[in-house]
Design a protein around this motif. Structure first.
Motif, PDB file in Angstrom:
ATOM      1  N   ALA A   1      -5.550 -14.093   7.447  1.00 26.30           N
ATOM      2  CA  ALA A   1      -6.873 -13.273   6.327  1.00 26.30           C
ATOM      3  C   ALA A   1      -7.648 -14.515   5.352  1.00 26.30           C
ATOM      4  O   ALA A   1      -8.506 -15.185   5.202  1.00 26.30           O
TER       5      ALA A   1
ATOM      6  N   ASN B   1      -2.946  -9.383  -6.441  1.00 23.87           N
ATOM      7  CA  ASN B   1      -2.482 -10.525  -5.932  1.00 23.87           C
ATOM      8  C   ASN B   1      -2.756 -11.271  -7.011  1.00 23.87           C
ATOM      9  O   ASN B   1      -3.967 -12.341  -6.899  1.00 23.87           O
TER      10      ASN B   1
ATOM     11  N   ASP C   1     -10.267  -7.878  -0.873  1.00 22.67           N
ATOM     12  CA  ASP C   1      -9.292  -7.969   0.041  1.00 22.67           C
ATOM     13  C   ASP C   1      -7.924  -7.211   0.017  1.00 22.67           C
ATOM     14  O   ASP C   1      -7.735  -6.799  -0.995  1.00 22.67           O
TER      15      ASP C   1
ATOM     16  N   TYR D   1      -2.845  -5.558   1.191  1.00 25.84           N
ATOM     17  CA  TYR D   1      -1.092  -5.445   0.467  1.00 25.84           C
ATOM     18  C   TYR D   1      -1.807  -4.041   0.260  1.00 25.84           C
ATOM     19  O   TYR D   1      -1.248  -3.196  -0.393  1.00 25.84           O
TER      20      TYR D   1
ATOM     21  N   SER E   1      -0.166 -10.170   7.646  1.00 22.03           N
ATOM     22  CA  SER E   1       1.294 -10.761   7.255  1.00 22.03           C
ATOM     23  C   SER E   1       1.853 -10.038   6.249  1.00 22.03           C
ATOM     24  O   SER E   1       3.261 -10.291   6.651  1.00 22.03           O
ATOM     25  N   LYS E   2       1.196  -9.404   5.485  1.00 20.08           N
ATOM     26  CA  LYS E   2       2.131  -8.905   4.705  1.00 20.08           C
ATOM     27  C   LYS E   2       2.631  -6.874   5.487  1.00 20.08           C
ATOM     28  O   LYS E   2       4.033  -7.341   4.892  1.00 20.08           O
TER      29      LYS E   2
HETATM   30  N1  PMP Z   1      -5.253 -12.541   0.738  1.00 22.62           N
HETATM   31  C1  PMP Z   1      -4.226 -11.977  -0.890  1.00 22.62           C
HETATM   32  C2  PMP Z   1      -4.325 -11.379  -1.619  1.00 22.62           C
HETATM   33  C3  PMP Z   1      -2.672 -12.975  -0.155  1.00 22.62           C
HETATM   34  O1  PMP Z   1      -2.153 -12.624  -1.264  1.00 22.62           O
HETATM   35  C4  PMP Z   1      -3.011 -13.656   0.509  1.00 22.62           C
HETATM   36  C5  PMP Z   1      -1.871 -14.711   0.977  1.00 22.62           C
HETATM   37  N2  PMP Z   1      -0.856 -14.240   1.296  1.00 22.62           N
HETATM   38  C6  PMP Z   1      -4.245 -13.710   1.465  1.00 22.62           C
HETATM   39  C7  PMP Z   1      -5.049 -13.123   1.316  1.00 22.62           C
HETATM   40  C8  PMP Z   1      -3.817 -14.564   3.396  1.00 22.62           C
HETATM   41  O2  PMP Z   1      -3.373 -13.696   4.270  1.00 22.62           O
HETATM   42  P1  PMP Z   1      -2.436 -14.523   5.117  1.00 22.62           P
HETATM   43  O3  PMP Z   1      -3.577 -15.836   5.383  1.00 22.62           O
HETATM   44  O4  PMP Z   1      -1.896 -14.808   5.712  1.00 22.62           O
HETATM   45  O5  PMP Z   1      -3.281 -13.410   6.352  1.00 22.62           O
END
Ligand code: PMP
Ligand code: GLU
Length: 397
Positions: free
Chosen positions: A100, A175, A204, A207, A236-237
């Motif tokens: 992301a 976050n 975004d 989560y 990812s999450k």
């Molecule tokens: N947006 C938020 C709010 C995050 O906390 C994160 C960190 N993991 C990301 C985007 C980026 O995530 P990733 O690149 O691992 O998909």
């Protein structure tokens, strides 16, 4: 002599990654550090996703893929958006990226000209501001304090809008604060955005599944602003796939095409095996995540109750993600061994050195009165960490 670019020199290092690096180094020296610095689930990727990856490898999905992602992956994401968020994004509106983080960078590089203003409610995720700076945009930070559960209203947004405003960027669940916008709160932002059709809102929602108050609400659900919203998400999450590197956007076609173009020059596409594995995650019923979400909720309650025992700590009641963001400003001005603590970064350094707990100071999240604790760790580890924090803080005079 090597002369680095002004653009690079103006960019801060990621505070989350810097703290994780520091705690890894200290652990390697044999120190008993508890790291609650990095926002990373402590679960393993579910077996069915790993199996899909193994199959992809055996089936020889080992070559360059379409820049925006395989067609069947983008179709599965389109179905996921409909199923979970009631959002209609056709395959052509979806671009898959290397996390992301890259999705966000693609969008910003696609629409921000030097001097364009990007409204970022604080506290914000550390990379937003720096990505905007790299694109030579001007971050316009609006403060949403603890007393407002760290959320902004439509009126707060409208006050920050100028003729140069091009974008709004925020996360829900957030976050670092764990705050979750309700449907009514998002409707209030939509009410204002509708009046300014030149503004793109980057929502975004990475989560989305880690939400303790029920159904996730997406900003793009409001038809009157659907064409102004880019929805960011990733695996990812929710799917514990931080190392696999896959994020995606649902966006107006013009923006999706622009991101495809940017990515075509920067990374081509994310890993073919990751893409194939992600299809299985997109088709999975999100109810399989319920055990993980209950575990996070139990940990949140544990951390809140242990922090509640520390005099001088103020905190909101975070409804999602896996972070708490306590206000620690009552400790500023206190001393230990002749050194005065004057902000949360210094307090975190003290907690690292004295308490052996790695956290991230609030400065990089736009609120130097707070620090971030990631509670993606076992209850035992969290209990030990909270006791260490309590004990170390009690030594300050
Ligand atoms: N947006 C938020 C709010 C995050 O906390 C994160 C960190 N993991 C990301 C985007 C980026 O995530 P990733 O690149 O691992 O998909
Ligand atoms: N997003 C996570 C965090 O906030 C991981 C680190 C990063 O990508 O910055 O800690």
């Amino acid at each position: 002599m090597i002369q680095l670019s002004d653009r690079l020199l103006a960019m801060e290092e990621s505070a989350t990654i810097a703290m994780a690096k520091k705690s890894r180094e200290l652990k390697a020296l044999g120190m008993d550090i508890i790291s609650l610095s990095l926002g990373e689930p402590d679960f393993y990727t579910p077996a069915f996703i790993k199996d899909a990856a193994k199959k992809a490898l055996d089936d020889n999905y080992t070559m360059y893929t379409p820049v925006a992602g395989y067609d069947d992956l983008r179709e599965s994401i389109s179905l996921k958006f409909k199923r979970d968020n009631n959002l209609s994004y056709s395959k052509e509106q979806i671009v898959v990226s290397t996390g992301a983080k890259q999705s966000i960078a693609n969008v910003v590089l696609s629409i921000i000209n030097p001097g364009d203003e990007v409204i970022i409610p604080a506290p914000y995720w550390v990379s937003y501001l720096e990505i905007v700076k790299v694109a030579e945009g001007t971050p316009v930070v609006i403060n949403a304090g603890l007393e407002k559960d760290f959320k902004i209203t439509g009126d707060d947004l409208e006050k920050a809008i100028t003729p140069k405003t091009k974008m709004l960027m925020f996360s829900t669940p957030c976050n670092p604060t764990g705050s979750v916008y309700t449907k009514e709160e998002l409707a209030d932002l939509a009410r204002v955005l509708k009046k300014y059709p030149q503004i793109i809102a980057l929502s975004d929602e990475i989560y989305e599944h880690i939400n303790f108050i029920g159904k996730h609400e997406s900003l793009a659900q409001f038809p009157e602003i659907y064409d102004q919203v880019v929805t960011v998400n990733g695996v990812s999450k929710a799917w514990a796939m931080t190392g696999w590197r896959l994020g995606y956007i649902g966006a107006p076609k013009t923006i999706a095409l622009a991101c495809d173009k940017v990515q075509g020059q920067f990374t081509s596409a994310t890993c073919s095996i990751t893409q194939k594995a992600t299809i299985s995650a997109m088709h999975a019923d999100p109810s399989v995540l319920s055990d993980m979400i209950s575990a996070f909720k139990k940990r949140r309650d544990l951390v809140l109750s242990l922090l509640g025992e520390i005099p001088g700590i103020k905190i909101n009641n975070p409804d999602g993600a896996f972070y708490v963001f306590p206000d620690c400003s009552s400790f500023f001005g206190k001393e230990y061994n002749g050194t005065t603590i004057s902000n949360s970064d210094q307090l975190c350094m003290y907690l690292l050195e004295e308490g052996l707990v790695a956290l991230v100071g609030g400065e990089a999240f736009g609120d130097p009165n707070c620090f971030r604790i990631s509670y993606a760790a076992s209850e035992e580890t969290l209990t030990k960490a909270m006791h260490r924090i309590k004990e170390s803080l009690s030594k300050l005079t």
